[in-house]
Structure formats: C-alpha cells, structure tokens
Scaffold this active site. Structure first.
Site, short mmCIF file in Angstrom:
data_model
loop_
_atom_site.label_atom_id
_atom_site.label_comp_id
_atom_site.label_asym_id
_atom_site.label_seq_id
_atom_site.Cartn_x
_atom_site.Cartn_y
_atom_site.Cartn_z
N HIS A 15 -12.27 -0.66 0.01
CA HIS A 15 -11.21 0.35 -0.05
C HIS A 15 -11.63 1.53 0.81
O HIS A 15 -12.69 2.12 0.61
CB HIS A 15 -10.97 0.81 -1.49
CG HIS A 15 -9.96 1.92 -1.60
ND1 HIS A 15 -10.32 3.25 -1.57
CD2 HIS A 15 -8.61 1.88 -1.72
CE1 HIS A 15 -9.22 4.00 -1.68
NE2 HIS A 15 -8.18 3.19 -1.78
N HIS A 68 -6.68 2.35 2.14
CA HIS A 68 -6.37 1.13 2.87
C HIS A 68 -7.42 0.09 2.51
O HIS A 68 -8.61 0.40 2.38
CB HIS A 68 -6.40 1.42 4.37
CG HIS A 68 -6.10 0.24 5.23
ND1 HIS A 68 -4.89 -0.40 5.23
CD2 HIS A 68 -6.89 -0.45 6.11
CE1 HIS A 68 -4.92 -1.40 6.08
NE2 HIS A 68 -6.12 -1.45 6.63
#
Length: 216
Positions: free
Chosen positions: A149, A158
C-alpha cells in the site's frame, strides 16, 4: 489430560491452498488444560511503534505464550494464572501474512509506517506443535508475492503487487502496467509499504508436510 475441541474446515479450492490449522491451548494453574484446533487462512501480525522490525520478531511475538494473572476459577474458588499458547498444527500450502498497518482508535484510523524486514526464505519449524504428527516436517516457505500500500493515510493511497513468476523472475503489477523487478527491490524497497506477504511451501516441504498431516 487435555480436553480437545475440533472445529472443522470445509474442503474447497481455497481451503486446499490457503487453509491451515492452529492449535490454541489454555492451561490453568489449578486445573487441566483445554485445547482447540481451528482452521486459519491468514496470520495477522502486529507492528511495533519502532521504525523497523524483522518479520521473524513479529512472528515470535504472535506465537509467544500469553499469561493472564488474577483470573477467578469457579471450580476452585481461587484466583488462577492462565497461560495461552498458539501453535501450528498444520501449515497451509500458501501462507498469507497480513501486516496490520492500519490502526483504529475508535474514531479515526492511521497507517503504521514501520519498516518490516522480510526474508526470501522463511522457516516456521519453531511454531509447530511439538506433539503433532507434522512437527518433524521441515516446513520451509519461499516468498512468492508482496502486496503493498503506497500512501500516508489509510483512506488514501494505491496498491501494487510484486509476484514471482514460474521462471523465478519477479514482476510488478501496477494497475494495467506490468514491469520486471529484481528480488533485491522486492525485499528492500517494499519494506515500508508491504501490507500482505505471500509465502509458498517449498517442494521438499510440500512432500514432508502432507505425509501425516492430521485431517480436520
């Protein structure tokens, strides 16, 4: 004598791949012990507030015996000390290690940015039940994937994934982009972002661990 409770696992492609069995033993200081065999599909590991921690240390903390003082025992009418230990009865073919990066305090959530050092090869021998039929198996795991992450907050960011191909080469998946990545980059650059570590039993371990694994 230990009282044993068994919770079954429905057979499916998912359980065959990711399913393992944990043994939880609770021992009272003034009475016999009780144990349960329960299926698991992943292991969630707490991350310390330190800047850096080794995966082996996080696993050792997860499997360390927990001692609880001052528990009242109805049968003896006295306070007892309880010891709780979790061990692996049967390891999965594919081991999912969930790094608990997102913490909640009741109203808000934040991301833990602790860097986690994780190895390419991982042994879980120390955490197997000593009395189980699979305890003698040399169950070693090899890293095959990392989900990361990217971003400072739990509700923003993201996700990317790095996976090991059958050719033993590594690829990074970032939305619709697929690019080559070195093992060094997987082990080093993802330490601060790794969220899910995926390990697979080595070929030798697969043979050994399946010979006498208890059916549940």
């Amino acid at each position: 004598k230990t009282t044993l409770r068994i919770i079954g696992m429905d057979k499916s492609p998912v359980s065959e791949c990711f399913g393992g069995v944990l043994k939880t033993t609770i021992r009272y200081s003034a009475s016999k012990a009780s144990a349960s065999l329960e299926p698991f599909w992943s292991i969630a590991l707490d991350l310390s507030d330190a800047k850096q921690i080794a995966l082996e240390d996080a696993l050792a903390a997860y499997f360390a015996e927990e001692k609880i003082e001052g528990v009242y025992n109805d049968s003896t009418k006295q306070e007892s000390r309880i010891g709780k230990r979790v061990e692996i009865e049967r390891g999965p073919q594919v081991l999912l290690l969930h790094l608990k990066r997102f913490m909640f305090d009741g109203s808000t959530a934040h991301k833990t940015v602790t860097r986690v050092e994780f190895p390419e090869s991982l042994s879980l021998d120390d955490y197997y039940c000593k009395g189980s039929t699979s305890a003698a198996a040399n169950c070693n795991y090899a890293l095959i994937g990392v989900v990361s992450h990217h971003g400072p907050k739990s509700h923003q960011g993201h996700y990317t994934a790095s996976i090991r191909q059958p050719t033993m080469e590594w690829s990074k998946l970032d939305d619709d982009s697929v690019s080559s990545v070195s093992l060094h980059d997987v082990l080093q650059e993802q330490q601060g972002n790794a969220y899910l570590l995926i390990y697979e039993l080595t070929k030798v371990s697969k043979r050994d661990c399946n010979v006498e694994s208890p059916a549940i």
